[in-house]
Design a protein around this motif. Structure first.
Motif, PDB file in Angstrom:
ATOM      1  N   LEU A   5       1.096  -1.137  -0.344  1.00  0.00           N
ATOM      2  CA  LEU A   5       0.018  -0.529  -0.254  1.00  0.00           C
ATOM      3  C   LEU A   5       0.708   1.390  -0.166  1.00  0.00           C
ATOM      4  O   LEU A   5       1.930   1.405   0.608  1.00  0.00           O
ATOM      5  N   GLY A   6       1.078   2.385  -0.755  1.00  0.00           N
ATOM      6  CA  GLY A   6       1.609   2.462  -1.352  1.00  0.00           C
ATOM      7  C   GLY A   6       0.890   4.569  -0.826  1.00  0.00           C
ATOM      8  O   GLY A   6       0.992   5.314  -0.861  1.00  0.00           O
ATOM      9  N   ARG A   7      -0.470   4.829  -1.605  1.00  0.00           N
ATOM     10  CA  ARG A   7      -1.608   5.956  -1.360  1.00  0.00           C
ATOM     11  C   ARG A   7      -2.735   5.711  -0.693  1.00  0.00           C
ATOM     12  O   ARG A   7      -3.381   4.651  -1.038  1.00  0.00           O
ATOM     13  N   VAL A   8      -2.724   6.547  -0.300  1.00  0.00           N
ATOM     14  CA  VAL A   8      -4.266   6.968   0.500  1.00  0.00           C
ATOM     15  C   VAL A   8      -5.414   7.495  -0.976  1.00  0.00           C
ATOM     16  O   VAL A   8      -5.221   8.281  -1.859  1.00  0.00           O
ATOM     17  N   LEU A   9      -6.479   6.615  -1.421  1.00  0.00           N
ATOM     18  CA  LEU A   9      -7.882   6.698  -2.641  1.00  0.00           C
ATOM     19  C   LEU A   9      -8.580   7.641  -2.347  1.00  0.00           C
ATOM     20  O   LEU A   9      -9.107   6.877  -0.598  1.00  0.00           O
ATOM     21  N   TRP A  10      -9.452   8.122  -2.636  1.00  0.00           N
ATOM     22  CA  TRP A  10     -10.857   9.156  -2.424  1.00  0.00           C
ATOM     23  C   TRP A  10     -11.810   8.326  -3.512  1.00  0.00           C
ATOM     24  O   TRP A  10     -11.677   8.265  -4.428  1.00  0.00           O
ATOM     25  N   LEU A  11     -12.964   7.959  -3.114  1.00  0.00           N
ATOM     26  CA  LEU A  11     -14.297   7.095  -3.707  1.00  0.00           C
ATOM     27  C   LEU A  11     -14.500   9.167  -4.989  1.00  0.00           C
ATOM     28  O   LEU A  11     -14.985   9.704  -4.060  1.00  0.00           O
ATOM     29  N   ASP A  12     -15.501   8.852  -5.921  1.00  0.00           N
ATOM     30  CA  ASP A  12     -15.779   9.367  -5.920  1.00  0.00           C
ATOM     31  C   ASP A  12     -16.941  10.445  -5.471  1.00  0.00           C
ATOM     32  O   ASP A  12     -16.927  11.681  -5.888  1.00  0.00           O
ATOM     33  N   ASP A  13     -17.754   9.782  -4.505  1.00  0.00           N
ATOM     34  CA  ASP A  13     -18.444  10.722  -3.310  1.00  0.00           C
ATOM     35  C   ASP A  13     -17.710  10.908  -2.800  1.00  0.00           C
ATOM     36  O   ASP A  13     -18.380  11.188  -1.989  1.00  0.00           O
ATOM     37  N   GLY A  14     -16.140  11.305  -2.187  1.00  0.00           N
ATOM     38  CA  GLY A  14     -15.890  12.293  -1.099  1.00  0.00           C
ATOM     39  C   GLY A  14     -15.534  10.891  -0.197  1.00  0.00           C
ATOM     40  O   GLY A  14     -15.119  11.608   0.691  1.00  0.00           O
ATOM     41  N   GLN A  15     -15.555   9.907   0.126  1.00  0.00           N
ATOM     42  CA  GLN A  15     -15.386   8.740   0.784  1.00  0.00           C
ATOM     43  C   GLN A  15     -14.003   8.272   1.199  1.00  0.00           C
ATOM     44  O   GLN A  15     -13.785   8.773  -0.615  1.00  0.00           O
ATOM     45  N   LEU A  16     -13.362   7.840   1.806  1.00  0.00           N
ATOM     46  CA  LEU A  16     -12.314   7.857   1.659  1.00  0.00           C
ATOM     47  C   LEU A  16     -12.391   6.401   1.438  1.00  0.00           C
ATOM     48  O   LEU A  16     -13.455   5.538   1.802  1.00  0.00           O
ATOM     49  N   ASP A  17     -11.743   5.181   0.472  1.00  0.00           N
ATOM     50  CA  ASP A  17     -11.110   3.846   0.371  1.00  0.00           C
ATOM     51  C   ASP A  17     -10.692   2.630   1.339  1.00  0.00           C
ATOM     52  O   ASP A  17      -9.594   2.660   0.767  1.00  0.00           O
ATOM     53  N   ALA A  18     -11.477   2.598   1.968  1.00  0.00           N
ATOM     54  CA  ALA A  18     -11.268   2.138   2.997  1.00  0.00           C
ATOM     55  C   ALA A  18     -10.922   1.044   2.847  1.00  0.00           C
ATOM     56  O   ALA A  18      -9.803   0.269   2.971  1.00  0.00           O
TER      57      ALA A  18
END
Length: 414
Positions: A107-120
């Protein structure tokens, strides 16, 4: 469940221009033996896997050879590794689909979904125990760059953005886990109260703003495996929040560290024990001085002679610190002459003049510091002072931090 906690491998690092592949290879061989002997369920690598965002090919080969060997000798081992501030998040994740076949999560990055939620979901990793049942969940928190935790959805406050990432990920983990399953966080960050190594740890952000409170990790987290600080330590004395430290001394300031990995045992959600496993030092770092030149030359002459039957790769790295009353134009020649046929490898000569700190000196007594001793922030502050005659203000430092992060992000593309 049993875990090995490691961090800050810094593969590809050199010491004042000298490669350290032998030392890193020795550590990885030792770690493979420990894995085979002790059979832990999980190996955690808490960031700064490489020393630079564009590591040498040999360093990358060393990492992937290790992962393949670990899987071959222990097929049920789960490996979790995250990017640190020295790493390229994109590079760490590039071979992730292949590594998953070796039970390795990168895991190298934190990503966000289109609705602004964290891709947990991508940051929550199941941790099987020896029986194959899920004994816990790993919350993977790679080094969080400002661009990943600020913006329209989160605002411009870097620390607040980091807090929101932690809160959202912990909430998702608590919703997912079942009774008896432990939550294990792995993070690359500077926690408030941590003791740093000035010579080899790159500042994460300007000033002390990067120091995160331990309260980010609430009591529901059974263990927090931290990376970034090279000295093994507990955070605020908490048994469950730890830095494992680097596996080899990355600068002469780390000579006295007890380099180690941590052997972590849990019974369900309960942390049972955290025991250090000391790493044998393949190559010692040796420092002479500070002392007057005549005394240093005498000490150099007393060093052991080269043993033709001994492994040259194990000869200590040597730093010499000399006190001088006046410049010595042939200083290096005198030192190197005294070191002929001695079983050490000279990597640095540091001169101290009356009233000055370690470094070189100009004719007017002003100190000249080697560039590799200064962080980008220190260089910027010095340049500002030279140009404007005053100390740089906090807002300008923050603006510089943003620009610096942008440049580092651009150079991270593999």
């Amino acid at each position: 469940m049993r875990l090995f906690h490691t961090s800050d491998w810094h593969l590809g690092q050199n010491l004042h221009g000298q490669e350290r592949d032998f030392e890193h290879s020795s550590f990885l061989d030792w770690l493979l033996r420990q894995l085979k002997q002790e059979q832990p369920d999980v190996l955690l690598i808490a960031g700064d896997i490489f020393d630079t965002v564009n590591p040498p090919v040999k360093a990358q080969e060393g990492l992937y050879d290790f992962i393949v060997s670990a899987h071959e000798q222990q097929p049920l081992l789960t490996i979790v590794m995250i990017a640190g501030n020295h790493d390229s998040g994109a590079r760490i994740e590039l071979p992730a689909p292949l590594m998953r076949r070796l039970r390795t999560h990168a895991l190298g990055r934190v990503l966000w979904l289109d609705d602004g939620q964290l891709d947990a979901e991508r940051l929550l990793l199941p941790l099987p125990d020896a029986s194959g049942a899920i004994g816990g969940w790993c919350l993977a928190l790679p080094f969080l760059r400002p661009a990943e935790v600020t913006g329209a959805q989160l605002g411009d406050d870097y620390l607040k953005g980091i807090g929101q990432v932690h809160a959202r990920l912990i909430a998702a983990a608590e919703a997912k886990r079942e009774p008896g399953q432990a939550l294990i966080a792995i993070s690359h960050a500077h926690m408030a109260g941590g003791s740093i190594s000035e010579d080899s740890e790159r500042s994460l952000i300007i000033g002390n703003a990067e120091a995160l409170p331990a309260s980010l990790f609430g009591p529901s987290i059974s263990y927090v495996a931290l990376g970034h600080l090279h000295k093994p330590q507990k955070v605020n004395g908490e048994e469950r929040i730890r830095y494992s430290g680097s596996p080899i001394p990355l600068s002469f300031s780390e000579i006295d560290y007890k380099h180690q990995i941590l052997d972590v045992r849990l019974d369900g959600e309960t942390l049972v024990s955290v025991e250090p496993r000391l790493i044998p030092r393949a190559v010692h770092l040796q420092r002479l001085g500070p002392a007057p030149l005549a005394e240093i030359l005498l000490q150099l002459g007393q060093l052991p002679d080269i043993d033709l039957l001994a492994d040259e790769q194990r000869q200590p790295w040597l730093e010499v610190r000399i006190r001088l009353d006046e410049p010595q134009p042939d200083l290096r020649q005198q030192v190197e002459t005294a070191l002929q046929n001695k079983a050490v490898r000279l990597v640095r000569i540091a001169a101290e003049y009356a009233g000055n700190r370690t470094g070189d000196s100009s004719e007017d007594g002003a100190q000249l510091i080697e560039l590799d001793q200064l962080s980008p922030q220190e260089l910027f502050s010095r340049a500002w002072h030279d140009n404007y005659g005053s100390e740089v203000d906090e807002q300008t430092l923050k603006d510089f931090a943003v620009l610096l992060q942008d440049v580092q992000m651009e150079t991270e593309q593999p």
